[in-house]
Scaffold this active site. Sequence first.
Site, short mmCIF file in Angstrom:
data_model
loop_
_atom_site.label_atom_id
_atom_site.label_comp_id
_atom_site.label_asym_id
_atom_site.label_seq_id
_atom_site.Cartn_x
_atom_site.Cartn_y
_atom_site.Cartn_z
N GLN A 178 0.82 -1.20 0.00
CA GLN A 178 0.00 0.00 0.00
C GLN A 178 0.86 1.26 0.00
OE1 GLN A 178 -2.13 0.59 3.68
NE2 GLN A 178 -3.73 1.82 2.73
N GLY A 179 0.80 2.03 -1.08
CA GLY A 179 1.58 3.26 -1.18
C GLY A 179 0.72 4.49 -0.95
N SER A 203 0.91 6.52 2.49
CA SER A 203 1.60 7.51 3.33
C SER A 203 2.91 8.00 2.71
CB SER A 203 1.92 6.91 4.70
OG SER A 203 0.76 6.39 5.28
N GLU A 220 -10.01 -1.28 5.48
CA GLU A 220 -8.79 -1.44 6.27
C GLU A 220 -9.11 -1.33 7.76
OE1 GLU A 220 -5.63 1.20 5.13
OE2 GLU A 220 -4.30 0.51 6.72
N ASN A 234 -5.60 6.61 16.15
CA ASN A 234 -6.81 6.61 16.97
C ASN A 234 -7.33 8.02 17.25
OD1 ASN A 234 -6.50 3.88 16.89
ND2 ASN A 234 -6.61 3.55 19.09
N GLU A 235 -6.40 9.00 17.30
CA GLU A 235 -6.85 10.39 17.50
C GLU A 235 -7.69 10.83 16.29
OE1 GLU A 235 -3.65 9.44 17.88
OE2 GLU A 235 -3.51 9.57 20.06
C1 LIG Z 1 3.91 -0.08 11.45
C2 LIG Z 1 3.23 0.81 10.47
C3 LIG Z 1 2.85 0.30 9.25
C4 LIG Z 1 2.25 1.13 8.30
N1 LIG Z 1 1.95 0.61 7.07
C5 LIG Z 1 1.55 1.45 6.08
C6 LIG Z 1 1.40 0.97 4.75
O1 LIG Z 1 1.58 -0.22 4.46
N2 LIG Z 1 1.06 1.85 3.79
C7 LIG Z 1 0.82 3.17 4.05
O2 LIG Z 1 0.49 3.90 3.14
N3 LIG Z 1 0.96 3.65 5.31
C8 LIG Z 1 1.31 2.82 6.32
N4 LIG Z 1 1.49 3.31 7.60
C9 LIG Z 1 1.33 4.74 7.84
C10 LIG Z 1 0.18 5.13 8.74
O3 LIG Z 1 -1.03 5.09 8.07
C11 LIG Z 1 0.52 6.52 9.29
O4 LIG Z 1 1.63 6.36 10.15
C12 LIG Z 1 -0.62 7.14 10.05
O5 LIG Z 1 -1.67 7.51 9.17
C13 LIG Z 1 -0.20 8.39 10.85
O6 LIG Z 1 0.50 9.28 10.04
P1 LIG Z 1 1.95 9.85 10.46
O7 LIG Z 1 2.79 8.69 10.86
O8 LIG Z 1 2.43 10.71 9.37
O9 LIG Z 1 1.70 10.69 11.78
P2 LIG Z 1 1.18 12.20 11.86
O10 LIG Z 1 0.06 12.38 10.91
O11 LIG Z 1 2.35 13.10 11.71
O12 LIG Z 1 0.62 12.26 13.33
C14 LIG Z 1 1.47 12.42 14.47
C15 LIG Z 1 0.60 12.45 15.72
O13 LIG Z 1 -0.29 13.60 15.67
C16 LIG Z 1 -1.65 13.20 15.80
N5 LIG Z 1 -2.48 14.00 14.90
C17 LIG Z 1 -2.22 14.34 13.61
N6 LIG Z 1 -3.22 15.10 13.11
C18 LIG Z 1 -4.16 15.23 14.10
C19 LIG Z 1 -5.44 15.87 14.19
N7 LIG Z 1 -5.96 16.53 13.14
N8 LIG Z 1 -6.13 15.76 15.37
C20 LIG Z 1 -5.61 15.07 16.41
N9 LIG Z 1 -4.40 14.46 16.40
C21 LIG Z 1 -3.69 14.51 15.26
C22 LIG Z 1 -1.66 11.72 15.37
O14 LIG Z 1 -2.73 11.03 15.95
C23 LIG Z 1 -0.33 11.23 15.87
O15 LIG Z 1 -0.40 10.89 17.23
C24 LIG Z 1 2.02 2.49 8.60
C25 LIG Z 1 2.41 3.00 9.85
C26 LIG Z 1 3.00 2.18 10.77
C27 LIG Z 1 3.41 2.77 12.10
#
Ligand SMILES: Cc1cc2nc3c(=O)[nH]c(=O)nc-3n(C[C@H](O)[C@H](O)[C@H](O)COP(=O)(O)OP(=O)(O)OC[C@H]3O[C@@H](n4cnc5c(N)ncnc54)[C@H](O)[C@@H]3O)c2cc1C
Length: 399
Positions: free
Chosen positions: A126-127, A129, A244, A385-386
């Site tokens: 899945q591409g 993020s 998902e 979860n947020e």
């Molecule tokens: C082990 C793992 C596997 C993954 N696998 C995939 C994959 O296969 N393909 C893919 O595309 N992605 C994948 N992901 C990515 C995943 O979907 C993202 O990590 C996730 O959506 C959070 O984005 P971020 O890491 O950029 O955190 P950020 O968006 O930078 O968030 C950082 C923190 O801020 C909080 N936050 C951000 N915005 C808000 C808001 N508006 N209100 C309240 N709180 C907020 C978040 O809850 C979090 O605690 C994976 C992630 C992990 C950790």
Amino acid sequence: MDLTFTPEEEGFRREVVAFLRDKLPARLSRKVKSGLRLTREDMTEWHAILNERGWLANHWPQEHGGPGWGAVQKFIFENECALAGAPRIVPFGVNMLGPVLIKYGNEAQKQYWLPRILDGSDWWCQGYSEPGAGSDLAAVKTTAVRDGDHYVVNGQKTWTTLGHHANMIFCLVRTDKDARKQSGISFLLVDMNTPGVEVRPIITLDGEHEVNEVFFTDVRVPVQNLVGEENKGWTYAKYLLTYERTNIAGVGFSVAGFERLKRIARSVKRNGKPLIEDPLFAARMARVAIDLENMKTTNLRVIAAVAGGGVPGAESSMLKIRGTEIRQEIFSLTRRAMGPYAQPYVEEALSQEDYAGEPVGPAEAASAASAYFNNRKLSIFGGSNEIQKNIIAKMILGL
Ligand SMILES: Cc1cc2nc3c(=O)[nH]c(=O)nc-3n(C[C@H](O)[C@H](O)[C@H](O)COP(=O)(O)OP(=O)(O)OC[C@H]3O[C@@H](n4cnc5c(N)ncnc54)[C@H](O)[C@@H]3O)c2cc1C
């Protein structure tokens, strides 16, 4: 699970249990129950067994190779699989891309890609993020620029789970830089063997290689790999995410994990007595047991609401939050039960094929720590979860 089913549902449950008894290789269930590392071959072996029975793509309509199950049958199947220690179905092709192609793909795409998902010809990842586009997914910057009958893709994806096993990746790409950000995104299928695609490992907190970064430099993708219409990818992306999230709640995994925790807490001694008799530990276990019972009921309520077909809407956010909190608490208690034996990372222990499955052996101790660290991810991926709480506030509470 001690839930009451109709006689037909109970008959189906027995059929699933018999299938698992006959067809699930003991080697695989032992690895799953002990938390050992599964290889690519282990995962494809289980897919092939399910596909032979016609149960792999159990969310798909019958005309595309699904078994035609209703929501309760899917629920029963997933729970029994978890209890038996079956490897999880790798979701990217079967549970994520499949439903999108069925709903939005053209006839040629369905004819070509769907059978390949079923027979394991393609391993999808899945591409979505990117650095700077996680919670704010619509901020994706990877570009796809039309050049004759190809798109030329440049950019970077991150956290790509099992991307090192994959030969195909479905990507959200920006095809219109000037449009409102949700409106300029397209959904593109990219062959990872195309020149210009580079996969680099990310080693996570548990010491394992599960996720990756994927870089695209002038990658040429045929235009027939565009799903649906150009610039409409956001609609397809959101549709996929509902599938998902519903899968992440994982009630069956919690039930199986809680059984394992009880087994460990009975055999580990604290102050000369089994840990399960320690009042503080027992109280935390009781809390999990209560939450899990509530979760089962809520899950069934949501399933009943969509029994006529379709997938849950914002309710899937509710299931995701509670389901992942419970799973994380079970992993935390399991690690605590192991005490000093829960080792941070023992590479060899996690691939111990001949592990005999003692109640508390070295592999189980190593995997307790590894699983605890690994599963911090549950409350992050699939939308943190947020973010799910924001969705509930808006869509269910109307705030
Ligand atoms: C082990 C793992 C596997 C993954 N696998 C995939 C994959 O296969 N393909 C893919 O595309 N992605 C994948 N992901 C990515 C995943 O979907 C993202 O990590 C996730 O959506 C959070 O984005 P971020 O890491 O950029 O955190 P950020 O968006 O930078 O968030 C950082 C923190 O801020 C909080 N936050 C951000 N915005 C808000 C808001 N508006 N209100 C309240 N709180 C907020 C978040 O809850 C979090 O605690 C994976 C992630 C992990 C950790």
